[in-house]
Enzyme design. Structure first.
Site, mmCIF file in Angstrom:
data_model
loop_
_atom_site.group_PDB
_atom_site.id
_atom_site.type_symbol
_atom_site.label_atom_id
_atom_site.label_comp_id
_atom_site.label_asym_id
_atom_site.label_seq_id
_atom_site.Cartn_x
_atom_site.Cartn_y
_atom_site.Cartn_z
ATOM 1 N N ASP A 42 0.856 -1.343 0.027
ATOM 2 C CA ASP A 42 0.167 0.047 0.053
ATOM 3 C C ASP A 42 1.009 1.254 0.010
ATOM 4 O O ASP A 42 1.863 1.330 0.847
ATOM 5 C CB ASP A 42 -0.878 -0.192 1.101
ATOM 6 C CG ASP A 42 -2.031 1.179 1.217
ATOM 7 O OD1 ASP A 42 -2.986 0.684 1.568
ATOM 8 O OD2 ASP A 42 -1.881 2.285 0.864
ATOM 9 N N ASP A 136 -3.402 2.678 -5.617
ATOM 10 C CA ASP A 136 -2.315 2.601 -4.693
ATOM 11 C C ASP A 136 -2.361 1.176 -3.616
ATOM 12 O O ASP A 136 -1.269 1.235 -2.865
ATOM 13 C CB ASP A 136 -2.189 3.778 -3.813
ATOM 14 C CG ASP A 136 -2.831 3.590 -2.335
ATOM 15 O OD1 ASP A 136 -4.120 2.793 -2.322
ATOM 16 O OD2 ASP A 136 -2.413 4.020 -1.432
ATOM 17 N N GLU A 137 -2.871 0.428 -3.943
ATOM 18 C CA GLU A 137 -2.639 -1.101 -3.290
ATOM 19 C C GLU A 137 -2.942 -2.253 -4.012
ATOM 20 O O GLU A 137 -3.742 -2.177 -5.160
ATOM 21 C CB GLU A 137 -3.304 -1.140 -2.002
ATOM 22 C CG GLU A 137 -5.006 -0.813 -2.076
ATOM 23 C CD GLU A 137 -5.713 -0.904 -0.932
ATOM 24 O OE1 GLU A 137 -5.716 -1.955 -0.129
ATOM 25 O OE2 GLU A 137 -6.714 -0.182 -0.804
HETATM 26 P P1 TTP Z 1 -5.231 5.346 1.057
HETATM 27 O O1 TTP Z 1 -4.430 4.113 0.811
HETATM 28 O O2 TTP Z 1 -6.322 4.740 1.928
HETATM 29 O O3 TTP Z 1 -4.536 6.310 1.586
HETATM 30 P P2 TTP Z 1 -3.235 6.941 1.432
HETATM 31 O O4 TTP Z 1 -2.363 6.168 0.403
HETATM 32 O O5 TTP Z 1 -3.470 8.344 1.051
HETATM 33 O O6 TTP Z 1 -2.535 6.887 2.928
HETATM 34 P P3 TTP Z 1 -2.030 5.730 3.718
HETATM 35 O O7 TTP Z 1 -2.382 4.583 2.846
HETATM 36 O O8 TTP Z 1 -0.587 5.850 3.810
HETATM 37 O O9 TTP Z 1 -2.691 5.486 5.072
HETATM 38 O O10 TTP Z 1 -5.825 5.644 -0.408
HETATM 39 C C1 TTP Z 1 -5.193 5.782 -1.450
HETATM 40 C C2 TTP Z 1 -5.476 7.023 -2.133
HETATM 41 O O11 TTP Z 1 -7.136 7.150 -2.277
HETATM 42 C C3 TTP Z 1 -5.205 8.417 -1.597
HETATM 43 O O12 TTP Z 1 -4.002 8.810 -1.860
HETATM 44 C C4 TTP Z 1 -6.555 9.322 -1.936
HETATM 45 C C5 TTP Z 1 -7.349 8.302 -2.477
HETATM 46 N N1 TTP Z 1 -8.645 8.486 -1.455
HETATM 47 C C6 TTP Z 1 -9.664 9.219 -1.768
HETATM 48 O O13 TTP Z 1 -9.824 9.712 -2.678
HETATM 49 N N2 TTP Z 1 -10.726 9.325 -0.677
HETATM 50 C C7 TTP Z 1 -10.708 8.439 0.626
HETATM 51 O O14 TTP Z 1 -11.536 8.621 1.555
HETATM 52 C C8 TTP Z 1 -9.672 7.776 0.663
HETATM 53 C C9 TTP Z 1 -9.449 6.880 2.018
HETATM 54 C C10 TTP Z 1 -8.532 7.571 -0.105
HETATM 55 MG MG MG Z 2 -2.281 4.026 0.687
#
Ligand code: TTP
Ligand code: MG
Length: 389
Positions: A42, A136-137
């Site tokens: 992730d 992103d995952e």
């Molecule tokens: P996440 O993997 O949940 O968040 P992140 O990568 O920003 O942070 P981390 O993993 O380090 O906790 O989400 C990935 C992307 O998805 C994030 O950069 C932006 C998008 N996203 C949204 O658009 N709305 C949301 O509510 C969430 C949680 C994420």
């Molecule tokens: Mg993330």
């Protein structure tokens, strides 16, 4: 006990404080490390990380990605901004009350998609069994016999995390376990730039103190109903026999009985295969002549062939794309007798598709690819002459 050096990907016995090869202190030791094969990767604060990469001047500042203005919400807050409270999905005005000094950047989805694809291109070098969950995952199955390189999963993951940092310029957090549920749980335990593992021996004890919402499939509504029945933690669910869970929640109870004990039968399921594989380039200066365009095609064909090789695919149709100086896009395609994965074959057909278009028009972009994908094994049968030879 095995230990992994996260800076040079050495897997060594014992739990040394520093790496015997490179001296790094970023060591990760775990008794089951060498036998765990399911991973979840992730990206850390993904959108914000990409924006920081592209503008080093804001690297050390709190950054929020989201539409500025009254009704916007936060899509991502970088880890510096998170110290002040902003989180994903928070209304922008509230995030800026908490962190007025934040740099706010509107999202650029096309760019994030491109980065996501570049990450995928690296992951696919380790294993074909990749299940993307979002931009992103992704889950990866790195079991022996599945992975492309015969190295322990932990080693491949350390290499991938390093490659993503060095080549793409953002960080990821890695979770390693023996199933998807626990791999995802692990990747969240050590963010950002983390590496965590969950082994069989510890899974139940790690899950026990968590709130029931930590279980995949338990949402707000179910958690609320459970709370009404006095059930707050995973440990309480672990204490119930399967028959009781099924009695209370039917089929979902059966699922719960597995997950709360750290069992998850879901396999890593690769995404539906791409419909086509292609590469394109935009010229610094528009090109009108066949030789110049064909030269560009040559490099693109090599890139497409390399990607086909990595993904184990070939294509039955060659497609050429051109964009004129006045931004008109045209595509020309040709169905082949035999599928191909070869750059020279693509180039030959590509040049033939290109030739009739050379009429003085200037082009700003050219692309080539193959569609109607099929397994590599079905491609490029030896011709009659080679077969007789
Ligand atoms: P996440 O993997 O949940 O968040 P992140 O990568 O920003 O942070 P981390 O993993 O380090 O906790 O989400 C990935 C992307 O998805 C994030 O950069 C932006 C998008 N996203 C949204 O658009 N709305 C949301 O509510 C969430 C949680 C994420
Ligand atoms: Mg993330």
């Amino acid at each position: 006990m095995s230990a992994l050096c996260r800076d040079c990907a050495l897997l060594t016995d014992g739990s040394p404080e520093s790496c015997p090869r490179c001296g790094s202190h970023r060591m990760f030791a775990h008794p089951e490390l060498a036998g765990l094969n399911i991973a979840h990767i992730d990206c850390d604060a993904f959108y914000a990380a990409v924006e920081k990469r592209d503008n080093p001047a804001i690297a050390d500042q709190p950054v929020i990605v989201g539409h500025p203005g009254g009704r916007g919400v936060v899509t991502t807050a970088c880890y510096i901004a998170r110290r002040y409270g902003p989180r994903s999905a928070m209304p922008m005005f509230k995030a800026l009350e908490l962190c007025p000094q934040a740099v706010v950047i509107p999202p650029n989805m096309a760019k994030y998609k491109q980065v996501s694809w570049q990450i995928h291109e690296l992951l696919v070098q380790a294993t074909p069994m990749i299940e993307p969950v979002s931009l992103d995952e992704a889950y990866l199955d790195l079991s022996p016999g599945v992975r492309r390189v015969d190295r322990p999963a932990a080693v491949l993951l350390a290499r991938l995390a390093l490659a993503i940092e060095r080549r793409i310029g953002i960080t990821v957090s890695v979770g390693l376990s023996y199933n998807k549920f626990l791999a995802k749980f692990a990747s969240d335990r050590d963010k950002p730039r983390g590496f965590a593992a969950v082994g069989q021996a510890e899974a139940c004890a790690l899950l026990a103190p968590l709130p029931v919402k930590a279980i995949h499939g338990i949402g707000q509504a179910t958690a609320h109903r459970m709370a009404m029945a006095g059930i707050e933690t995973v440990g309480q669910l672990q204490g119930m026999p399967e028959a009781e869970l099924v009695g209370r929640w039917g089929k979902f109870g059966k699922w719960l009985a597995l997950l709360v004990r750290g069992e998850d039968p879901r396999p890593v399921t690769p995404d539906r295969p791409a419909k086509s594989i292609s590469a394109e380039t935009t010229f610094d200066r528009d090109i009108a002549d066949l030789a110049g365009l064909a030269r560009a095609l040559e490099g693109l064909c090599a890139r497409v062939a390399a990607r086909l090789g990595r993904t184990g695919l070939a294509g039955r149709t060659v497609v050429v794309k051109l964009k004129t100086a006045d931004f008109r896009t045209l595509t020309r395609n040709r169905r082949l007798v035999h599928a191909t994965c070869r750059a020279d074959v693509m180039l030959r057909h590509g040049a033939a598709l290109l030739a009739p278009e050379i009429d003085g028009r200037h082009f700003r972009l050219i692309g080539i690819g193959v569609a109607d994908l099929c397994p590599l094994a079905e491609a490029d049968p030896p011709d009659l002459f080679t077969r007789l030879a």
